[in-house]
Motif scaffolding. Structure first.
Motif, PDB file in Angstrom:
ATOM      1  N   ALA A 106       0.827  -1.203   0.000  1.00  0.00           N
ATOM      2  CA  ALA A 106       0.000   0.000   0.000  1.00  0.00           C
ATOM      3  C   ALA A 106       0.863   1.255   0.000  1.00  0.00           C
ATOM      4  O   ALA A 106       0.555   2.237  -0.674  1.00  0.00           O
ATOM      5  CB  ALA A 106      -0.917  -0.011   1.221  1.00  0.00           C
ATOM      6  N   ARG A 107       1.940   1.235   0.755  1.00  0.00           N
ATOM      7  CA  ARG A 107       2.816   2.405   0.823  1.00  0.00           C
ATOM      8  C   ARG A 107       3.438   2.686  -0.538  1.00  0.00           C
ATOM      9  O   ARG A 107       3.502   3.839  -0.974  1.00  0.00           O
ATOM     10  CB  ARG A 107       3.901   2.186   1.869  1.00  0.00           C
ATOM     11  N   ALA A 108       3.884   1.640  -1.232  1.00  0.00           N
ATOM     12  CA  ALA A 108       4.473   1.817  -2.554  1.00  0.00           C
ATOM     13  C   ALA A 108       3.445   2.344  -3.545  1.00  0.00           C
ATOM     14  O   ALA A 108       3.732   3.227  -4.354  1.00  0.00           O
ATOM     15  CB  ALA A 108       5.056   0.502  -3.041  1.00  0.00           C
ATOM     16  N   ALA A 109       2.236   1.804  -3.495  1.00  0.00           N
ATOM     17  CA  ALA A 109       1.183   2.229  -4.414  1.00  0.00           C
ATOM     18  C   ALA A 109       0.817   3.695  -4.198  1.00  0.00           C
ATOM     19  O   ALA A 109       0.541   4.432  -5.144  1.00  0.00           O
ATOM     20  CB  ALA A 109      -0.052   1.352  -4.230  1.00  0.00           C
ATOM     21  N   SER A 110       0.826   4.145  -2.937  1.00  0.00           N
ATOM     22  CA  SER A 110       0.461   5.532  -2.648  1.00  0.00           C
ATOM     23  C   SER A 110       1.484   6.522  -3.173  1.00  0.00           C
ATOM     24  O   SER A 110       1.182   7.702  -3.374  1.00  0.00           O
ATOM     25  CB  SER A 110       0.286   5.727  -1.141  1.00  0.00           C
ATOM     26  N   LEU A 111       2.717   6.068  -3.407  1.00  0.00           N
ATOM     27  CA  LEU A 111       3.769   6.935  -3.932  1.00  0.00           C
ATOM     28  C   LEU A 111       3.913   6.788  -5.446  1.00  0.00           C
ATOM     29  O   LEU A 111       4.927   7.189  -6.021  1.00  0.00           O
ATOM     30  CB  LEU A 111       5.095   6.613  -3.241  1.00  0.00           C
ATOM     31  N   GLY A 112       2.926   6.184  -6.082  1.00  0.00           N
ATOM     32  CA  GLY A 112       2.954   6.016  -7.531  1.00  0.00           C
ATOM     33  C   GLY A 112       3.875   4.915  -8.002  1.00  0.00           C
ATOM     34  O   GLY A 112       4.177   4.822  -9.184  1.00  0.00           O
ATOM     35  N   GLY A 113       4.345   4.069  -7.079  1.00  0.00           N
ATOM     36  CA  GLY A 113       5.248   2.979  -7.445  1.00  0.00           C
ATOM     37  C   GLY A 113       6.709   3.351  -7.356  1.00  0.00           C
ATOM     38  O   GLY A 113       7.578   2.503  -7.584  1.00  0.00           O
ATOM     39  N   GLY A 114       7.013   4.611  -7.014  1.00  0.00           N
ATOM     40  CA  GLY A 114       8.409   5.026  -6.851  1.00  0.00           C
ATOM     41  C   GLY A 114       8.916   4.634  -5.479  1.00  0.00           C
ATOM     42  O   GLY A 114       8.784   5.397  -4.519  1.00  0.00           O
ATOM     43  N   LEU A 163      -8.879  11.328 -12.980  1.00  0.00           N
ATOM     44  CA  LEU A 163      -7.702  11.347 -12.116  1.00  0.00           C
ATOM     45  C   LEU A 163      -6.879  10.071 -12.247  1.00  0.00           C
ATOM     46  O   LEU A 163      -6.134   9.716 -11.329  1.00  0.00           O
ATOM     47  CB  LEU A 163      -8.127  11.555 -10.662  1.00  0.00           C
ATOM     48  N   ALA A 164      -7.021   9.397 -13.364  1.00  0.00           N
ATOM     49  CA  ALA A 164      -6.256   8.164 -13.572  1.00  0.00           C
ATOM     50  C   ALA A 164      -4.768   8.430 -13.428  1.00  0.00           C
ATOM     51  O   ALA A 164      -4.240   9.424 -13.921  1.00  0.00           O
ATOM     52  CB  ALA A 164      -6.543   7.591 -14.959  1.00  0.00           C
ATOM     53  N   GLY A 165      -4.088   7.543 -12.724  1.00  0.00           N
ATOM     54  CA  GLY A 165      -2.664   7.689 -12.494  1.00  0.00           C
ATOM     55  C   GLY A 165      -2.323   8.252 -11.134  1.00  0.00           C
ATOM     56  O   GLY A 165      -1.185   8.126 -10.671  1.00  0.00           O
ATOM     57  N   PHE A 166      -3.308   8.868 -10.463  1.00  0.00           N
ATOM     58  CA  PHE A 166      -3.079   9.408  -9.135  1.00  0.00           C
ATOM     59  C   PHE A 166      -3.401   8.368  -8.064  1.00  0.00           C
ATOM     60  O   PHE A 166      -4.210   7.454  -8.281  1.00  0.00           O
ATOM     61  CB  PHE A 166      -3.937  10.658  -8.900  1.00  0.00           C
ATOM     62  N   SER A 167      -2.772   8.508  -6.927  1.00  0.00           N
ATOM     63  CA  SER A 167      -3.040   7.621  -5.797  1.00  0.00           C
ATOM     64  C   SER A 167      -2.899   8.409  -4.503  1.00  0.00           C
ATOM     65  O   SER A 167      -2.168   9.410  -4.446  1.00  0.00           O
ATOM     66  CB  SER A 167      -2.081   6.424  -5.800  1.00  0.00           C
ATOM     67  N   MET A 168      -3.591   7.962  -3.485  1.00  0.00           N
ATOM     68  CA  MET A 168      -3.526   8.627  -2.192  1.00  0.00           C
ATOM     69  C   MET A 168      -3.730   7.601  -1.088  1.00  0.00           C
ATOM     70  O   MET A 168      -4.424   6.592  -1.273  1.00  0.00           O
ATOM     71  CB  MET A 168      -4.586   9.731  -2.102  1.00  0.00           C
ATOM     72  N   GLY A 169      -3.087   7.841   0.030  1.00  0.00           N
ATOM     73  CA  GLY A 169      -3.217   6.883   1.118  1.00  0.00           C
ATOM     74  C   GLY A 169      -2.668   7.440   2.414  1.00  0.00           C
ATOM     75  O   GLY A 169      -2.227   8.590   2.492  1.00  0.00           O
ATOM     76  N   PHE A 170      -2.689   6.598   3.425  1.00  0.00           N
ATOM     77  CA  PHE A 170      -2.178   7.009   4.725  1.00  0.00           C
ATOM     78  C   PHE A 170      -1.553   5.806   5.424  1.00  0.00           C
ATOM     79  O   PHE A 170      -1.782   4.641   5.054  1.00  0.00           O
ATOM     80  CB  PHE A 170      -3.294   7.590   5.602  1.00  0.00           C
ATOM     81  N   SER A 204     -12.132   6.050 -15.404  1.00  0.00           N
ATOM     82  CA  SER A 204     -13.451   5.453 -15.586  1.00  0.00           C
ATOM     83  C   SER A 204     -13.458   3.959 -15.291  1.00  0.00           C
ATOM     84  O   SER A 204     -14.514   3.361 -15.085  1.00  0.00           O
ATOM     85  CB  SER A 204     -13.932   5.689 -17.025  1.00  0.00           C
ATOM     86  N   VAL A 205     -12.269   3.355 -15.259  1.00  0.00           N
ATOM     87  CA  VAL A 205     -12.180   1.919 -14.964  1.00  0.00           C
ATOM     88  C   VAL A 205     -12.515   1.633 -13.504  1.00  0.00           C
ATOM     89  O   VAL A 205     -13.074   0.590 -13.156  1.00  0.00           O
ATOM     90  CB  VAL A 205     -10.760   1.398 -15.298  1.00  0.00           C
ATOM     91  N   GLY A 206     -12.190   2.559 -12.610  1.00  0.00           N
ATOM     92  CA  GLY A 206     -12.448   2.369 -11.184  1.00  0.00           C
ATOM     93  C   GLY A 206     -11.209   2.682 -10.365  1.00  0.00           C
ATOM     94  O   GLY A 206     -10.366   3.484 -10.765  1.00  0.00           O
ATOM     95  N   SER A 207     -11.087   2.046  -9.224  1.00  0.00           N
ATOM     96  CA  SER A 207      -9.929   2.258  -8.351  1.00  0.00           C
ATOM     97  C   SER A 207      -9.528   0.941  -7.699  1.00  0.00           C
ATOM     98  O   SER A 207     -10.329  -0.001  -7.611  1.00  0.00           O
ATOM     99  CB  SER A 207     -10.249   3.294  -7.270  1.00  0.00           C
ATOM    100  N   LEU A 208      -8.286   0.878  -7.254  1.00  0.00           N
ATOM    101  CA  LEU A 208      -7.762  -0.299  -6.578  1.00  0.00           C
ATOM    102  C   LEU A 208      -7.454   0.055  -5.135  1.00  0.00           C
ATOM    103  O   LEU A 208      -6.923   1.129  -4.848  1.00  0.00           O
ATOM    104  CB  LEU A 208      -6.488  -0.805  -7.261  1.00  0.00           C
ATOM    105  N   SER A 209      -7.781  -0.850  -4.220  1.00  0.00           N
ATOM    106  CA  SER A 209      -7.520  -0.630  -2.799  1.00  0.00           C
ATOM    107  C   SER A 209      -6.412  -1.553  -2.318  1.00  0.00           C
ATOM    108  O   SER A 209      -6.402  -2.747  -2.637  1.00  0.00           O
ATOM    109  CB  SER A 209      -8.791  -0.878  -1.979  1.00  0.00           C
ATOM    110  N   THR A 224      -4.152   2.455   0.803  1.00  0.00           N
ATOM    111  CA  THR A 224      -4.023   3.298  -0.398  1.00  0.00           C
ATOM    112  C   THR A 224      -5.150   3.010  -1.374  1.00  0.00           C
ATOM    113  O   THR A 224      -5.599   1.865  -1.514  1.00  0.00           O
ATOM    114  CB  THR A 224      -2.676   3.049  -1.098  1.00  0.00           C
ATOM    115  N   SER A 225      -5.570   4.050  -2.053  1.00  0.00           N
ATOM    116  CA  SER A 225      -6.503   3.919  -3.169  1.00  0.00           C
ATOM    117  C   SER A 225      -5.834   4.479  -4.410  1.00  0.00           C
ATOM    118  O   SER A 225      -5.444   5.650  -4.438  1.00  0.00           O
ATOM    119  CB  SER A 225      -7.807   4.682  -2.883  1.00  0.00           C
ATOM    120  N   SER A 226      -5.658   3.633  -5.424  1.00  0.00           N
ATOM    121  CA  SER A 226      -5.065   4.057  -6.702  1.00  0.00           C
ATOM    122  C   SER A 226      -6.179   4.258  -7.711  1.00  0.00           C
ATOM    123  O   SER A 226      -7.001   3.357  -7.927  1.00  0.00           O
ATOM    124  CB  SER A 226      -4.074   2.997  -7.216  1.00  0.00           C
TER     125      SER A 226
END
Length: 322
Positions: free
Chosen positions: A45-53, A284-291, A309-314, A303-305
């Motif tokens: 989740a932490r990696a996903a919230s940083l965009g994979g960086g 907002l495709a490509g953005f992610s946010m989390g805590f 229009s496809v949706g989001s991943l948790s 994290t939610s990525s």
């Protein structure tokens, strides 16, 4: 002090030389239509919230999936477990563990999987005749070696298995990574080569390449600010026209420290945004946010990525220091 500065300069020169040589020949490693694409999905989740960086992150066992050299930064033995709710009925998960082995170094092991659920096999008339499932799984083992002060090298070996109904495929891959932190302990550089390997067996007759990924990353924590910024240039080996085009697959993220227990994170993955572009609507495709919540030896990350229009991943990850 002078000796330390000279050592730091030497390490910097080694890092730049190593990265430069690989980047010079990176186009020779371009792979079109690769298989085992699940290896490109985020692991925590932490990696996903940083965009994979995540190649420069310190003291996090899940960073080994991105850069095995980060194993050298573990302050103690760690374990982590993750679950990810993907699109439709697809689910995924991971587990990782790392510890120090005396007179050897720091080693880590992990597993990641994607379960695509159950499917109905039909005949030519659309009548259901059987049920089958599909599963991707990869086992990972890695180690890190401290070459000089603040400079780490690491490697992973990955065994990959994929199955659909009565068909299966397998492969083996290797990761190689470096991690270097400046004397200020606020700036780190990483260079990695991920998924360098081959298919051992294919679904039918033709073997396909693996999703090899060459990355160059930097992170920086500004002085007197409670934030760490991460920038990663990914898939530098992809065949593209022009040098600037090869830098388009970048990800950027920031992790904000709020008090002693709470972390807020925001990320952006440009390659993902381009891949999800459908017509003019991309949202907002490509953005992610989390805590994240840190309490004593335990961590909890969510994290939610966003996929437009496809949706989001948790993503949910739980970790602990042992």
């Amino acid at each position: 002090m002078k000796k330390t500065t000279q050592l730091s300069a030497k390490c910097t020169q080694i890092f730049i030389l190593f990265a430069g040589i690989i980047l010079m020949f990176s186009r020779n490693f371009s792979a079109e239509n690769p298989t085992f694409l699940f290896l490109r999905t985020d692991v925590s989740a932490r990696a996903a919230s940083l965009g994979g960086g995540f190649s420069t992150v310190h003291d996090d066992i899940n960073a080994m999936f991105y850069n095995p050299a980060t194993l050298g930064t573990l302050s103690s033995s760690q374990a982590s477990f993750g679950y990810y709710s993907l699109l439709m009925d697809v689910s995924a998960g991971s587990a990782a563990y790392g510890q120090t082995i005396e007179d050897f170094g720091i080693v880590g092991a992990g597993i990641r999987f994607v379960n695509y659920g159950d499917f109905i096999q039909t005949d030519n008339n659309g009548v259901g005749i059987d049920q089958f499932s599909a599963l991707d799984i990869a086992f990972n083992i890695g180690a890190s070696y401290k070459f000089e002060e603040r400079l780490f090298f690491g490697g992973n070996m990955r065994i990959i298995s994929s199955s659909i109904a009565n068909y299966s495929s397998s492969g083996i891959a290797f990761d190689f990574g470096t991690l270097y932190t400046l004397e200020n302990n606020r700036t780190s550089f990483a260079f990695t080569v991920n998924n360098l390997g081959t298919q051992l067996s294919s679904y039918i007759d033709t073997k396909e390449p693996l999703p090899m990924d060459i990355k160059l990353a930097i992170s920086h924590r500004p002085e007197r600010l409670p934030v760490t910024l991460n920038l990663s240039f990914n898939r530098l080996n992809d065949a593209k026209d022009g040098f600037s085009s090869r830098l388009s697959a970048f990800s950027f993220g920031g992790e904000f420290k709020i008090g002693n227990y709470l972390r807020a994170r925001l990320g952006y993955n440009n390659q993902r945004r381009q891949d999800l572009k459908i017509g003019s609507g991309i949202g907002l495709a490509g953005f992610s946010m989390g805590f994240g919540v840190v309490y004593e030896e335990f961590t909890f990350d969510y994290t939610s990525s966003l996929y437009g229009s496809v949706g989001s991943l948790s993503f949910i990850t739980v970790g602990m220091k042992l």
